[in-house]
Design a protein around this motif. Sequence first.
Motif, PDB file in Angstrom:
ATOM      1  N   GLU A   1       0.653  -0.948  -0.234  1.00  0.00           N
ATOM      2  CA  GLU A   1      -0.003   0.476   0.450  1.00  0.00           C
ATOM      3  C   GLU A   1       0.764   1.400  -0.030  1.00  0.00           C
ATOM      4  N   THR A   2       1.726   1.663   0.859  1.00  0.00           N
ATOM      5  CA  THR A   2       3.330   2.369   0.601  1.00  0.00           C
ATOM      6  C   THR A   2       3.689   2.571  -0.649  1.00  0.00           C
ATOM      7  N   VAL A   3       3.664   1.159  -1.413  1.00  0.00           N
ATOM      8  CA  VAL A   3       4.412   1.307  -2.223  1.00  0.00           C
ATOM      9  C   VAL A   3       3.277   1.681  -3.616  1.00  0.00           C
ATOM     10  N   LEU A   4       1.945   2.046  -3.746  1.00  0.00           N
ATOM     11  CA  LEU A   4       0.938   2.352  -4.464  1.00  0.00           C
ATOM     12  C   LEU A   4       1.564   3.234  -4.160  1.00  0.00           C
ATOM     13  N   ASP A   5       0.397   4.450  -2.486  1.00  0.00           N
ATOM     14  CA  ASP A   5       0.472   5.344  -2.536  1.00  0.00           C
ATOM     15  C   ASP A   5       1.916   6.635  -3.057  1.00  0.00           C
ATOM     16  N   MET A   6       2.750   5.895  -2.823  1.00  0.00           N
ATOM     17  CA  MET A   6       3.968   7.105  -3.503  1.00  0.00           C
ATOM     18  C   MET A   6       4.226   6.647  -4.766  1.00  0.00           C
TER      19      MET A   6
ATOM     20  N   CYS B   1       8.298  -3.731 -10.717  1.00  0.00           N
ATOM     21  CA  CYS B   1       9.772  -4.462  -9.935  1.00  0.00           C
ATOM     22  C   CYS B   1       9.655  -4.378  -8.219  1.00  0.00           C
ATOM     23  N   ALA B   2       8.412  -2.866  -7.825  1.00  0.00           N
ATOM     24  CA  ALA B   2       9.038  -3.516  -6.549  1.00  0.00           C
ATOM     25  C   ALA B   2       8.114  -4.520  -5.313  1.00  0.00           C
TER      26      ALA B   2
ATOM     27  N   HIS C   1      15.692  -0.161  -9.371  1.00  0.00           N
ATOM     28  CA  HIS C   1      14.546  -0.059  -9.569  1.00  0.00           C
ATOM     29  C   HIS C   1      13.286  -0.433  -8.813  1.00  0.00           C
ATOM     30  N   GLY C   2      13.993  -0.851  -7.934  1.00  0.00           N
ATOM     31  CA  GLY C   2      13.184  -1.936  -6.565  1.00  0.00           C
ATOM     32  C   GLY C   2      12.779  -0.888  -5.911  1.00  0.00           C
ATOM     33  N   VAL C   3      13.480   0.619  -5.617  1.00  0.00           N
ATOM     34  CA  VAL C   3      13.584   1.004  -3.955  1.00  0.00           C
ATOM     35  C   VAL C   3      12.595   1.323  -3.213  1.00  0.00           C
ATOM     36  N   MET C   4      11.580   1.998  -4.516  1.00  0.00           N
ATOM     37  CA  MET C   4      10.050   1.991  -3.523  1.00  0.00           C
ATOM     38  C   MET C   4       9.527   0.745  -2.794  1.00  0.00           C
ATOM     39  N   ALA C   5       9.888  -0.538  -2.718  1.00  0.00           N
ATOM     40  CA  ALA C   5       9.573  -1.512  -2.039  1.00  0.00           C
ATOM     41  C   ALA C   5      10.707  -1.629  -0.579  1.00  0.00           C
ATOM     42  N   GLN C   6      12.084  -0.734  -0.454  1.00  0.00           N
ATOM     43  CA  GLN C   6      12.888  -0.481   0.453  1.00  0.00           C
ATOM     44  C   GLN C   6      12.496   0.584   1.466  1.00  0.00           C
ATOM     45  N   TYR C   7      11.646   1.497   0.748  1.00  0.00           N
ATOM     46  CA  TYR C   7      11.224   3.231   1.188  1.00  0.00           C
ATOM     47  C   TYR C   7      10.677   2.902   1.824  1.00  0.00           C
TER      48      TYR C   7
ATOM     49  N   LYS D   1       6.994 -10.199 -10.827  1.00  0.00           N
ATOM     50  CA  LYS D   1       6.788  -9.076 -11.404  1.00  0.00           C
ATOM     51  C   LYS D   1       5.439  -8.610 -10.892  1.00  0.00           C
ATOM     52  N   GLY D   2       5.689  -7.245  -9.896  1.00  0.00           N
ATOM     53  CA  GLY D   2       3.738  -6.796 -10.185  1.00  0.00           C
ATOM     54  C   GLY D   2       2.676  -7.899  -8.939  1.00  0.00           C
ATOM     55  N   LYS D   3       3.803  -8.326  -8.044  1.00  0.00           N
ATOM     56  CA  LYS D   3       2.493  -9.273  -7.345  1.00  0.00           C
ATOM     57  C   LYS D   3       1.921  -8.454  -6.398  1.00  0.00           C
ATOM     58  N   GLY D   4       0.547  -9.295  -6.414  1.00  0.00           N
ATOM     59  CA  GLY D   4      -0.054  -8.211  -5.541  1.00  0.00           C
ATOM     60  C   GLY D   4      -1.147  -7.794  -5.892  1.00  0.00           C
ATOM     61  N   VAL D   5      -0.865  -7.543  -7.168  1.00  0.00           N
ATOM     62  CA  VAL D   5      -2.378  -6.721  -7.797  1.00  0.00           C
ATOM     63  C   VAL D   5      -2.669  -7.169  -9.354  1.00  0.00           C
ATOM     64  N   PRO D   6      -3.344  -8.263  -9.336  1.00  0.00           N
ATOM     65  CA  PRO D   6      -3.324  -9.792 -10.410  1.00  0.00           C
ATOM     66  C   PRO D   6      -3.642  -8.885 -11.807  1.00  0.00           C
ATOM     67  N   PHE D   7      -3.262  -7.416 -12.400  1.00  0.00           N
ATOM     68  CA  PHE D   7      -3.371  -6.959 -13.020  1.00  0.00           C
ATOM     69  C   PHE D   7      -2.421  -6.200 -13.493  1.00  0.00           C
ATOM     70  N   MET D   8      -1.780  -6.496 -12.766  1.00  0.00           N
ATOM     71  CA  MET D   8       0.189  -5.893 -12.804  1.00  0.00           C
ATOM     72  C   MET D   8       0.760  -7.167 -12.851  1.00  0.00           C
ATOM     73  N   GLU D   9       0.363  -8.211 -12.400  1.00  0.00           N
ATOM     74  CA  GLU D   9       1.018  -9.876 -12.538  1.00  0.00           C
ATOM     75  C   GLU D   9       1.655 -10.040 -13.634  1.00  0.00           C
ATOM     76  N   ASN D  10       2.735 -10.061 -14.050  1.00  0.00           N
ATOM     77  CA  ASN D  10       3.460 -10.691 -15.127  1.00  0.00           C
ATOM     78  C   ASN D  10       2.726  -9.824 -16.158  1.00  0.00           C
ATOM     79  N   ASN D  11       2.628  -8.710 -16.066  1.00  0.00           N
ATOM     80  CA  ASN D  11       2.532  -8.029 -17.169  1.00  0.00           C
ATOM     81  C   ASN D  11       2.864  -6.571 -16.863  1.00  0.00           C
ATOM     82  N   ASN D  12       4.158  -6.340 -18.110  1.00  0.00           N
ATOM     83  CA  ASN D  12       5.637  -5.953 -17.994  1.00  0.00           C
ATOM     84  C   ASN D  12       5.039  -4.810 -18.214  1.00  0.00           C
ATOM     85  N   ILE D  13       4.038  -3.702 -18.423  1.00  0.00           N
ATOM     86  CA  ILE D  13       3.749  -2.785 -18.847  1.00  0.00           C
ATOM     87  C   ILE D  13       3.653  -2.068 -17.339  1.00  0.00           C
TER      88      ILE D  13
END
Lengths: 273, 305
Positions: free
Chosen positions: A15-20, A31-32, A68-74, A238-250
């Motif tokens: 949720e924090t990543v999405l908010d950011m 990537c995050a 590129h995954g830095v939002m997860a670390q933030y 990639k994109g784990k946790g949000v079905p429409f993002m999962e394995n969708n490289n856009i």
Amino acid sequence: MSSQTQSFDAKALRETVLDMAYAGSTVHIGCAFSIIELLAVLYRKHLRYPGNDPHATGRDYLVLSKGHGVMAQYACMRELGWLKDEAFSAYFADGSELKGLSDSRIPGLEVTSGSLGHGFSVGVGLAMGAKLRGTDQKTFALVGDGEVNEGPIWEGALFAAHHELKNFMVIVDENGFQAMGRTQEVLKLGSIQAKFESFGFEAITIDGHDEVAIDCAIMQLWASNSASPKALIAKTVKGKGVPFMENNNIWHYTRLDPVTYARALSAVDGRAP
Amino acid sequence: MRAAFSEALVRLAKADLNVLLLTGDHGYALFDDFRKECPAQYLNAGIAEQNMVGMAAGLARAGFRPFVYGLSAFIPVRVVEQIKLDVAHDKLPVVLVGDGAGFVYSHLGTSHQSTEDIACTRAIPNLSVYSPADRFELTACMDMAYQSRAPVYLRMGKSDRGDVHAAVPRVRAGSLLEAKPGKTGDIAFIATGSLVRTAIDIAAESYSDAAVWSAPFIKPMDSEQVTAICAQSRIVVVLEEHSVLGGLGSVITEIASEFAPVRILRVGVRDRFSHYCGTYEYLLKEHGLDRPAIEQQIRGFLTAN
């Protein structure tokens, strides 16, 4: 190791990543999301920061080579109290401190990365330094599977094995994608575990979203009597946790609009949009 | 110069156990003394320069003082991004030593010749660039690099063209050193590395009133000193075994254009690779950096206006 009050709950981190990402209109969400559980387990259980100080002498090192995954670390660093809420609400505003890729000037980020293949070598140097000093510090280098295209990764792998850096662990976020497509289609990788083993690493492959499996594998690798450096190959989505993002490289590049932001949040917290 | 380098390195390493020597499988006999005197501080990183510089950054973060040695064709040129991101961004105390600058590895061709290393490094923030002219300047530069506790690229060129000083000079960061005294007036020489000796020889014979300044520091550069030299001269000749694009000549002309406009002759490599194989002296001639060619350039420049 952080205090018990910090849960590093994967849902909250996402949720924090999405908010950011929404506030900053920024990219690299996929990537995050693939490394959320890996970071959660590392910060919850394995990384030692005496006094909860990101600069503490004798701390363990986490080098986010895949910047590129830095939002997860933030998101993890917010939970640690190393980053304040103001930094998140101002993400990407003019004059704000948090950048779209990792920057070592932020407390808790060990290196500046984003150009790939750098952090691994810095991590090898940190591990070599700990070995020369005779300390018990451990170094983790988190790299992407696309990142292992880069030559310095393999230069560093040779060095780490030659010098028996058993205090060094590379964690490969094997989400199967890189910027322009599937890793196996861009530059065929084959078995990453076999590759690191052939370089002299002790390696384990696990489900990179199974926190128990991650924890057990890290403990198992550190518990080994082998003098080899360690490799944890984490199979992720990639994109784990949000079905429409999962394995969708856009979602390597795409920004959230109000609708996709709401849909993504609801997917993460399990509520209807 | 290489002997002075080895001597300085051993001295620094024996005094400070945090000093490490990293080499990309280069140096061989040059490091015999170091390996004998400080074996625990020697690391051959293999033929893997990118990893070596990244590792040096990690070792510096862990409190060590790495000296990273390679041929200047590789350190810094091959690893510019590692220097920028891993070392310079965080002002880590890593000394990058590029040996054999210019045409030193003459017979080996383009891969081992290095005439763009200054241009590649001087634009990187936080990174100092040193270019000693003889063994005495080398010693001073090594001490300065160690004491600075900041990223330094130290360029080592041809070492057998003769001393330009009689002893280790006292230096401050950025200062030009008077290698041949002169009077203010018609012409002044500013040179770096191997061509300081040539500048002294030309001045002594043909322009006896001209001062020759050696520039062991390309960056930082004392712009006030440069401004004073330019303001007191009708012509300034800058000499370097490096491309005229982005090297010492560029530094001097940039400062002069802002503070003391003067006609400046840049003597260096004219934006081209070596075409032929040959000795060091042959290649200097091919590139117009031998003494007769330089003297001809100066005469032409003086009579042009």
